[in-house]
Design a protein around this motif. Structure first.
Motif, PDB file in Angstrom:
ATOM      1  N   SER A 135       0.818  -1.220   0.000  1.00  0.00           N
ATOM      2  CA  SER A 135       0.000   0.000   0.000  1.00  0.00           C
ATOM      3  C   SER A 135       0.848   1.264   0.000  1.00  0.00           C
ATOM      4  CB  SER A 135      -0.918   0.010   1.228  1.00  0.00           C
ATOM      5  OG  SER A 135      -1.791  -1.089   1.221  1.00  0.00           O
ATOM      6  N   ASN A 136       2.083   1.155   0.460  1.00  0.00           N
ATOM      7  CA  ASN A 136       2.953   2.314   0.637  1.00  0.00           C
ATOM      8  C   ASN A 136       4.065   2.291  -0.414  1.00  0.00           C
ATOM      9  OD1 ASN A 136       5.512   3.593   1.836  1.00  0.00           O
ATOM     10  ND2 ASN A 136       3.909   4.356   3.207  1.00  0.00           N
ATOM     11  N   TRP A 137       4.174   3.393  -1.188  1.00  0.00           N
ATOM     12  CA  TRP A 137       5.164   3.427  -2.258  1.00  0.00           C
ATOM     13  C   TRP A 137       6.589   3.320  -1.742  1.00  0.00           C
ATOM     14  CZ3 TRP A 137       6.769   2.244  -6.680  1.00  0.00           C
ATOM     15  CH2 TRP A 137       7.905   2.848  -7.239  1.00  0.00           C
ATOM     16  N   SER A 138       6.939   4.043  -0.693  1.00  0.00           N
ATOM     17  CA  SER A 138       8.330   4.010  -0.232  1.00  0.00           C
ATOM     18  C   SER A 138       8.717   2.621   0.263  1.00  0.00           C
ATOM     19  CB  SER A 138       8.588   5.073   0.843  1.00  0.00           C
ATOM     20  OG  SER A 138       7.768   4.878   1.968  1.00  0.00           O
ATOM     21  N   ASP A 139       7.785   1.902   0.898  1.00  0.00           N
ATOM     22  CA  ASP A 139       8.079   0.527   1.321  1.00  0.00           C
ATOM     23  C   ASP A 139       8.366  -0.353   0.107  1.00  0.00           C
ATOM     24  OD1 ASP A 139       7.718   1.177   3.963  1.00  0.00           O
ATOM     25  OD2 ASP A 139       5.704   0.322   4.119  1.00  0.00           O
ATOM     26  N   PHE A 140       7.525  -0.232  -0.897  1.00  0.00           N
ATOM     27  CA  PHE A 140       7.720  -1.039  -2.106  1.00  0.00           C
ATOM     28  C   PHE A 140       9.051  -0.710  -2.763  1.00  0.00           C
ATOM     29  CE2 PHE A 140       7.609  -1.741  -6.626  1.00  0.00           C
ATOM     30  CZ  PHE A 140       7.089  -3.016  -6.741  1.00  0.00           C
ATOM     31  N   TYR A 141       9.286   0.571  -2.985  1.00  0.00           N
ATOM     32  CA  TYR A 141      10.473   1.002  -3.721  1.00  0.00           C
ATOM     33  C   TYR A 141      11.767   0.624  -2.985  1.00  0.00           C
ATOM     34  CZ  TYR A 141      13.710   4.208  -6.094  1.00  0.00           C
ATOM     35  OH  TYR A 141      14.767   4.743  -6.772  1.00  0.00           O
ATOM     36  N   ILE A 142      11.784   0.846  -1.685  1.00  0.00           N
ATOM     37  CA  ILE A 142      13.001   0.564  -0.911  1.00  0.00           C
ATOM     38  C   ILE A 142      13.216  -0.934  -0.726  1.00  0.00           C
ATOM     39  CG2 ILE A 142      14.059   0.791   1.371  1.00  0.00           C
ATOM     40  CD1 ILE A 142      12.774   3.623   1.476  1.00  0.00           C
ATOM     41  N   ASP A 143      12.182  -1.622  -0.249  1.00  0.00           N
ATOM     42  CA  ASP A 143      12.357  -3.033   0.123  1.00  0.00           C
ATOM     43  C   ASP A 143      12.384  -3.965  -1.081  1.00  0.00           C
ATOM     44  OD1 ASP A 143      12.375  -2.265   2.778  1.00  0.00           O
ATOM     45  OD2 ASP A 143      10.235  -2.661   3.073  1.00  0.00           O
ATOM     46  N   GLN A 144      11.636  -3.632  -2.133  1.00  0.00           N
ATOM     47  CA  GLN A 144      11.450  -4.590  -3.214  1.00  0.00           C
ATOM     48  C   GLN A 144      12.141  -4.187  -4.520  1.00  0.00           C
ATOM     49  OE1 GLN A 144       7.131  -5.563  -1.248  1.00  0.00           O
ATOM     50  NE2 GLN A 144       7.251  -5.788  -3.463  1.00  0.00           N
ATOM     51  N   ARG A 145      12.793  -3.040  -4.515  1.00  0.00           N
ATOM     52  CA  ARG A 145      13.599  -2.626  -5.652  1.00  0.00           C
ATOM     53  C   ARG A 145      15.034  -2.305  -5.210  1.00  0.00           C
ATOM     54  NH1 ARG A 145      10.179  -4.840  -7.911  1.00  0.00           N
ATOM     55  NH2 ARG A 145       8.951  -4.197  -9.723  1.00  0.00           N
ATOM     56  N   LEU A 146      15.185  -1.275  -4.397  1.00  0.00           N
ATOM     57  CA  LEU A 146      16.533  -0.823  -4.040  1.00  0.00           C
ATOM     58  C   LEU A 146      17.320  -1.863  -3.248  1.00  0.00           C
ATOM     59  CD1 LEU A 146      15.640   2.829  -2.992  1.00  0.00           C
ATOM     60  CD2 LEU A 146      16.799   2.137  -5.100  1.00  0.00           C
ATOM     61  N   ASN A 147      16.752  -2.347  -2.143  1.00  0.00           N
ATOM     62  CA  ASN A 147      17.501  -3.258  -1.270  1.00  0.00           C
ATOM     63  C   ASN A 147      17.883  -4.551  -1.977  1.00  0.00           C
ATOM     64  OD1 ASN A 147      17.386  -1.425   0.827  1.00  0.00           O
ATOM     65  ND2 ASN A 147      15.723  -2.458   1.910  1.00  0.00           N
ATOM     66  N   VAL A 148      17.022  -4.994  -2.891  1.00  0.00           N
ATOM     67  CA  VAL A 148      17.308  -6.219  -3.648  1.00  0.00           C
ATOM     68  C   VAL A 148      18.589  -6.048  -4.463  1.00  0.00           C
ATOM     69  CG1 VAL A 148      16.460  -7.717  -5.498  1.00  0.00           C
ATOM     70  CG2 VAL A 148      14.883  -6.885  -3.740  1.00  0.00           C
ATOM     71  N   LEU A 149      18.731  -4.895  -5.120  1.00  0.00           N
ATOM     72  CA  LEU A 149      19.897  -4.664  -5.961  1.00  0.00           C
ATOM     73  C   LEU A 149      21.148  -4.371  -5.137  1.00  0.00           C
ATOM     74  CD1 LEU A 149      18.492  -2.602  -8.968  1.00  0.00           C
ATOM     75  CD2 LEU A 149      19.045  -5.028  -8.847  1.00  0.00           C
ATOM     76  N   VAL A 150      20.989  -3.643  -4.053  1.00  0.00           N
ATOM     77  CA  VAL A 150      22.154  -3.350  -3.211  1.00  0.00           C
ATOM     78  C   VAL A 150      22.759  -4.648  -2.675  1.00  0.00           C
ATOM     79  CG1 VAL A 150      22.901  -2.317  -1.026  1.00  0.00           C
ATOM     80  CG2 VAL A 150      21.507  -0.997  -2.619  1.00  0.00           C
ATOM     81  N   LYS A 151      21.925  -5.584  -2.306  1.00  0.00           N
ATOM     82  CA  LYS A 151      22.423  -6.890  -1.843  1.00  0.00           C
ATOM     83  C   LYS A 151      23.272  -7.553  -2.929  1.00  0.00           C
ATOM     84  CE  LYS A 151      20.809 -11.303   0.115  1.00  0.00           C
ATOM     85  NZ  LYS A 151      21.388 -12.220  -0.888  1.00  0.00           N
ATOM     86  N   LEU A 152      22.808  -7.490  -4.174  1.00  0.00           N
ATOM     87  CA  LEU A 152      23.538  -8.115  -5.273  1.00  0.00           C
ATOM     88  C   LEU A 152      24.860  -7.410  -5.561  1.00  0.00           C
ATOM     89  CD1 LEU A 152      20.595  -8.870  -7.746  1.00  0.00           C
ATOM     90  CD2 LEU A 152      21.844 -10.501  -6.326  1.00  0.00           C
ATOM     91  N   VAL A 153      24.850  -6.071  -5.561  1.00  0.00           N
ATOM     92  CA  VAL A 153      26.105  -5.377  -5.878  1.00  0.00           C
ATOM     93  C   VAL A 153      27.113  -5.514  -4.738  1.00  0.00           C
ATOM     94  CG1 VAL A 153      24.972  -3.773  -7.459  1.00  0.00           C
ATOM     95  CG2 VAL A 153      25.313  -3.091  -5.087  1.00  0.00           C
ATOM     96  N   LYS A 154      26.625  -5.639  -3.512  1.00  0.00           N
ATOM     97  CA  LYS A 154      27.547  -5.915  -2.399  1.00  0.00           C
ATOM     98  C   LYS A 154      28.231  -7.261  -2.601  1.00  0.00           C
ATOM     99  CE  LYS A 154      25.421  -3.251   1.370  1.00  0.00           C
ATOM    100  NZ  LYS A 154      24.667  -3.325   2.650  1.00  0.00           N
ATOM    101  N   GLU A 155      27.462  -8.267  -3.002  1.00  0.00           N
ATOM    102  CA  GLU A 155      28.024  -9.601  -3.223  1.00  0.00           C
ATOM    103  C   GLU A 155      29.065  -9.593  -4.338  1.00  0.00           C
ATOM    104  OE1 GLU A 155      24.552 -11.900  -4.041  1.00  0.00           O
ATOM    105  OE2 GLU A 155      23.938 -12.034  -1.924  1.00  0.00           O
ATOM    106  N   LYS A 156      28.922  -8.664  -5.280  1.00  0.00           N
ATOM    107  CA  LYS A 156      29.863  -8.586  -6.400  1.00  0.00           C
ATOM    108  C   LYS A 156      31.031  -7.642  -6.122  1.00  0.00           C
ATOM    109  CE  LYS A 156      26.292  -9.676  -9.811  1.00  0.00           C
ATOM    110  NZ  LYS A 156      25.476  -9.196 -10.944  1.00  0.00           N
TER     111      LYS A 156
END
Length: 285
Positions: A135-156
């Motif tokens: 229901s909340n845009w910032s929750d969606f954008y942060i948790d389901q877009r940004l954090n997903v990619l940051v985890k991957l780039v950290k691993e790389k």
């Protein structure tokens, strides 16, 4: 990989009497062919060593766009000889008006949903999308877009303390802003760069290769500005149908952060400095 589209394929595709099959450019992940038959001309995408389900999201996106705008029509998806495939009508390209293209994208964004997300995740992409409804845009954008990619780039190994500090401040800013400025979920193309738009021979604008979900429409607009190819007339046409909210130009850099993060994940450290600059600008504008 060389793939022979032979008569066994003709029978599977069921497009009538096939006259000619010609390899064409289809992006970096699929083999692609133009198929000419007595029933017309078609575009065939093939994903070797995969299943029809590989194309489920693309078909869904094209079908959704066609409910309100214009995209290639999907004829069929299937699996044959251990290959997933998608057939759509062939688009003969011409020239057209950027103003009309802007209006088409605005009509797409006027298709709304009660929440942000989609009915399913997209995990078979190099940049995975978690689409659980929010229901909340910032929750969606942060948790389901940004954090997903940051985890991957950290691993790389494409992360450092400075980027982490900028990123944490950036996320805080996003949360604060959207607490006071909620947005309505819009159907997004999801990958709206100038290589995924065009014009048919009759000058009608058309959208293709989507990565749809319901989100903040400013994400699509930010992508149009990141790599260029859209003129002032595009934004004038868009605003004539569905005006953007006050201050949208300043917020474009917020969403270019996401796309630069995605490119960092795909292509490596060459995008690191651009990401840092975008984070810095987001916090200073």
């Amino acid at each position: 990989m060389i793939l022979q589209i032979d008569e066994s394929w003709y029978q599977e595709l069921n497009l009538g009497q096939v006259y000619q099959v010609t390899p064409v450019s289809g992006g970096d992940i699929n083999l692609a062919f133009a198929v000419e038959s007595d029933q017309g001309k078609y575009f065939l995408k093939v994903q070797p060593s995969n299943q029809a389900s590989f194309f489920n999201h693309e078909k869904e996106g094209l079908d959704l766009i066609n409910t309100v705008a214009n995209a290639p029509r999907v004829i069929k998806i299937g699996t044959f000889k251990n290959c997933g495939y998608l057939i759509q009508r062939f688009v003969d390209f011409g020239a057209g008006s950027q103003y009309d293209l802007g209006q088409l994208v605005a009509k797409l964004h006027q298709k709304h949903a009660p929440k942000f997300g989609l009915d399913h995740d997209v995990l078979n992409a190099k940049n995975p999308k978690i689409n659980q409804w929010q229901s909340n845009w910032s929750d969606f954008y942060i948790d389901q877009r940004l954090n997903v990619l940051v985890k991957l780039v950290k691993e790389k190994g494409y992360w450092n303390n400075y980027r982490q500090k900028l990123f944490m401040n950036y996320k805080d800013m996003i949360v604060r802003y959207y607490q006071k400025n909620p947005v309505v979920p819009s159907l997004l193309h999801g990958d709206l760069w100038n290589g995924n738009v065009g014009f048919e021979k009759n000058h009608q604008p058309i959208l293709f290769d989507p990565d749809v979900f319901y989100g903040n429409r400013e994400m699509d607009i930010a992508m149009t500005l990141l790599f260029g190819g859209f003129t002032d007339e595009f934004y004038q046409g868009y605003n004539s149908i569905y005006p953007l909210s006050h201050g949208w130009q300043q917020r474009m850099i917020w969403y270019q952060v996401y796309y630069l993060l995605a490119h960092l994940n795909l292509f490596g450290e060459t995008y690191g400095p651009s990401l840092e600059t975008a984070l810095e600008r987001s916090l200073n504008e």
